[in-house]
Design a protein around this motif. Structure first.
Motif: not given
Length: 119
Positions: A31-45
């Protein structure tokens, strides 16, 4: 042999518990690894929010510049239209006076008494 089987019996709940907790930890890490792109990824929040703030700042700057450009355009049109705007500018900015005019400056009484002038 009895002791070996007793150890196996005691070890079985431990292994089952370890497997259960291990699965929980694996799912938590997933779950943490799946959340990483959502928050800190290139197109993240966070980057989307930062981009939205930059857009708001740019829109405010554009609005101020549009107002300034409109006033400059109005001034240019006044200067193109007639002589009145040119005369007004010459009088105010350059202190020019027409040949058949007298220049009179009215100074308020308070500034004369205190020795100050409005120049």
């Amino acid at each position: 042999m009895r002791s070996a089987s007793a150890a196996d019996i005691n070890a079985t709940p431990f292994i089952a518990r370890l497997r259960s907790q291990g699965l929980t930890w694996v799912l938590a890490i997933a779950v943490v690894l799946l959340q990483y792109p959502l928050w800190l990824g290139e197109g993240g929040w966070l980057r989307v929010r930062e981009g939205a703030q930059k857009i708001d700042i740019q829109l405010a700057l554009n609005q101020r510049l549009e107002v300034r450009n409109a006033s400059l355009l109005a001034e240019v049109n006044d200067l193109k239209q007639g002589r009145d705007a040119i005369e007004e500018r010459a009088r105010n900015d350059l202190g020019m006076v027409a040949p058949d005019e007298w220049f009179v400056r009215v100074v308020p009484a308070q500034s004369v008494q205190s020795g100050k002038t409005n120049e």
